[in-house]
Design a protein around this motif. Structure first.
Motif, PDB file in Angstrom:
ATOM      1  N   PHE A  75       0.830  -1.208   0.000  1.00  0.00           N
ATOM      2  CA  PHE A  75       0.000   0.000   0.000  1.00  0.00           C
ATOM      3  C   PHE A  75       0.865   1.260   0.000  1.00  0.00           C
ATOM      4  N   LEU A  76       1.903   1.282   0.818  1.00  0.00           N
ATOM      5  CA  LEU A  76       2.791   2.448   0.878  1.00  0.00           C
ATOM      6  C   LEU A  76       3.515   2.659  -0.450  1.00  0.00           C
ATOM      7  N   ILE A  77       3.850   1.556  -1.125  1.00  0.00           N
ATOM      8  CA  ILE A  77       4.468   1.663  -2.452  1.00  0.00           C
ATOM      9  C   ILE A  77       3.510   2.343  -3.423  1.00  0.00           C
ATOM     10  N   LYS A  78       2.269   1.869  -3.449  1.00  0.00           N
ATOM     11  CA  LYS A  78       1.277   2.432  -4.370  1.00  0.00           C
ATOM     12  C   LYS A  78       0.978   3.892  -4.034  1.00  0.00           C
ATOM     13  N   LEU A  79       0.939   4.205  -2.756  1.00  0.00           N
ATOM     14  CA  LEU A  79       0.684   5.592  -2.341  1.00  0.00           C
ATOM     15  C   LEU A  79       1.816   6.507  -2.793  1.00  0.00           C
ATOM     16  N   THR A  80       3.050   6.035  -2.659  1.00  0.00           N
ATOM     17  CA  THR A  80       4.201   6.829  -3.090  1.00  0.00           C
ATOM     18  C   THR A  80       4.156   7.085  -4.591  1.00  0.00           C
ATOM     19  N   GLN A  81       3.861   6.047  -5.364  1.00  0.00           N
ATOM     20  CA  GLN A  81       3.779   6.209  -6.818  1.00  0.00           C
ATOM     21  C   GLN A  81       2.665   7.185  -7.193  1.00  0.00           C
ATOM     22  N   LEU A  82       1.559   7.113  -6.501  1.00  0.00           N
ATOM     23  CA  LEU A  82       0.440   8.027  -6.772  1.00  0.00           C
ATOM     24  C   LEU A  82       0.836   9.473  -6.496  1.00  0.00           C
ATOM     25  N   ILE A  83       1.546   9.703  -5.404  1.00  0.00           N
ATOM     26  CA  ILE A  83       1.985  11.063  -5.064  1.00  0.00           C
ATOM     27  C   ILE A  83       2.940  11.600  -6.129  1.00  0.00           C
ATOM     28  N   VAL A  84       3.877  10.754  -6.580  1.00  0.00           N
ATOM     29  CA  VAL A  84       4.825  11.173  -7.618  1.00  0.00           C
ATOM     30  C   VAL A  84       4.086  11.531  -8.902  1.00  0.00           C
ATOM     31  N   TYR A 228      -3.928   5.551 -13.097  1.00  0.00           N
ATOM     32  CA  TYR A 228      -5.092   4.686 -12.866  1.00  0.00           C
ATOM     33  C   TYR A 228      -4.714   3.448 -12.055  1.00  0.00           C
ATOM     34  N   ALA A 229      -3.568   2.843 -12.393  1.00  0.00           N
ATOM     35  CA  ALA A 229      -3.141   1.632 -11.682  1.00  0.00           C
ATOM     36  C   ALA A 229      -2.934   1.901 -10.202  1.00  0.00           C
ATOM     37  N   ASN A 230      -2.361   3.048  -9.863  1.00  0.00           N
ATOM     38  CA  ASN A 230      -2.036   3.319  -8.461  1.00  0.00           C
ATOM     39  C   ASN A 230      -3.199   3.891  -7.666  1.00  0.00           C
ATOM     40  N   ILE A 231      -4.126   4.572  -8.312  1.00  0.00           N
ATOM     41  CA  ILE A 231      -5.342   5.002  -7.593  1.00  0.00           C
ATOM     42  C   ILE A 231      -6.108   3.775  -7.118  1.00  0.00           C
ATOM     43  N   CYS A 232      -6.351   2.849  -8.042  1.00  0.00           N
ATOM     44  CA  CYS A 232      -7.085   1.628  -7.679  1.00  0.00           C
ATOM     45  C   CYS A 232      -6.288   0.790  -6.685  1.00  0.00           C
ATOM     46  N   GLY A 233      -4.993   0.655  -6.925  1.00  0.00           N
ATOM     47  CA  GLY A 233      -4.163  -0.152  -6.039  1.00  0.00           C
ATOM     48  C   GLY A 233      -4.103   0.386  -4.626  1.00  0.00           C
TER      49      GLY A 233
END
Length: 351
Positions: A75-84, A228-233
């Motif tokens: 989850f933290l990985i996906k959140l970081t990617q979303l922020i970037v 899209y991938a990271n919002i859903c993830g």
């Protein structure tokens, strides 16, 4: 009376000629360097990806050993990617909606595959050392990606590349056999250590093909696909973290460093993979990515004081041999094609 003037003019003409020759030489050298870099762009992006994922795997293992639940880390990985992505969007301003039903379908499929592959891949490092986990998933992924790429995109691989893929696949089988013969843990743990990396390859392999079609062939934005991938993830994994696990948000400083390193490395790996797929076939990219295996084995020895047995090391060596063959041949082939196009252009065959 006019001789000095003529001598001066000749000297000026000679200097101008020498200057033109020097400029031509500089331009040819710059052009040659550009050919080398451009022909190896896909290979270079993929090799950079292998370094990122190798270090990410170690950070994942260390974070897990510190008591942080696996799904929380994903989850933290996906959140970081979303922020970037959200930071980059105002600068690049990509189109945020797909065009037509085909792009929409591919976007949905890659969103599902991307998140499943990330979960399986990260969780595999909890049950097996990164070097062995990569030995299975990165070694089997080229075969999966090449088969699906041929069926869906009609992308073929030559004899040399096929040989490299076969060597990598045989190496995976040897590594798996070594794990079974040398097993000292429970059957359940061994099953997870083998099946999770295989599940990663059977999700990431098709995902490579889909991303190759969406980004490399249809010109879809890398930022939009990743968004899209990271919002859903991020949403799904946050829910799973609270339903399945007990998240630990309070962490000691050293563990925070592991988590930050993990998130940054996976984010960089995600972008380099997609940049590689924009210019290179899915099967070739997946094969070159197996260079993560020897680096992970080295890091296993440095960080965990673990080194594979002779059987496992033999399997890893076969994988590396197959990977190296594909990487060198791919770069050489691209370079030859670019030099051929340059020669044809210089001869003005199109006029």
């Amino acid at each position: 009376m006019y001789f000095p003037k003529m001598a001066k003019t000749t000297a000026v003409g000679k200097d101008a000629t020498e200057t033109d020759q020097e400029e031509t030489t500089d331009l040819e050298a710059a052009s040659s360097t550009k050919v080398y870099l451009k022909s190896g762009a896909g290979v270079l992006y993929t090799l950079l990806n292998t370094a990122c994922v190798a270090f990410a795997a170690q950070f994942m293992a260390l974070s897990s050993q510190s008591g942080i639940p696996g799904l929380q880390l994903v989850f933290l990985i996906k959140l970081t990617q979303l922020i970037v992505i959200l930071v980059l969007l105002p600068f690049f301003k990509p189109k945020l909606t797909p065009e037509g039903g085909k792009q929409t379908l591919f976007l949905v499929l890659t969103t599902i595959m991307d998140n499943m592959g990330t979960i399986f891949g990260c969780m595999s490092f909890v049950y097996a050392l990164p070097g062995i986990s990569f030995g299975i998933n990165r070694g089997s992924m080229p075969f999966v990606a090449a088969c699906i790429g041929f069926l869906c995109l009609s992308e073929t691989v030559g004899v040399v590349n096929c040989l490299g893929i076969v060597l990598s696949t045989v190496g995976v089988i040897v590594v798996a056999v070594g794990m079974v013969l040398e097993n000292t843990s429970s059957t359940q743990h061994l099953t997870a250590a083998i099946l999770l990396p295989l599940a990663t390859s059977f999700t990431k392999g098709p995902d490579h093909v889909i991303v190759r079609s969406l980004i490399g062939m249809q010109g879809f934005s890398i930022l939009t696909q990743t968004l899209y991938a990271n919002i859903c993830g991020a949403v799904v994994l946050l829910v799973l973290t609270y339903v399945i696990e007990t998240p630990r948000w309070a962490m000691p400083g050293q563990t925070v460093g592991y988590v930050i390193g993990l998130c940054l490395c996976v984010t960089a790996a995600s972008f380099t993979t997609k940049l590689a797929l924009k210019t290179e076939k899915a099967g070739i990219t997946a094969t070159i990515k197996t260079f993560a295996i020897p680096l992970s084995v080295l890091l296993d020895y440095i960080i965990h004081s673990e080194f594979p047995s002779a059987l496992k090391f033999g399997g890893v060596a076969l994988i590396v041999l197959g990977t190296g063959l594909v990487a060198v041949y791919t770069w050489w082939r691209h370079r030859q094609n670019m030099l051929h196009k340059k020669l044809v252009g210089s001869l003005n065959f199109g006029d």
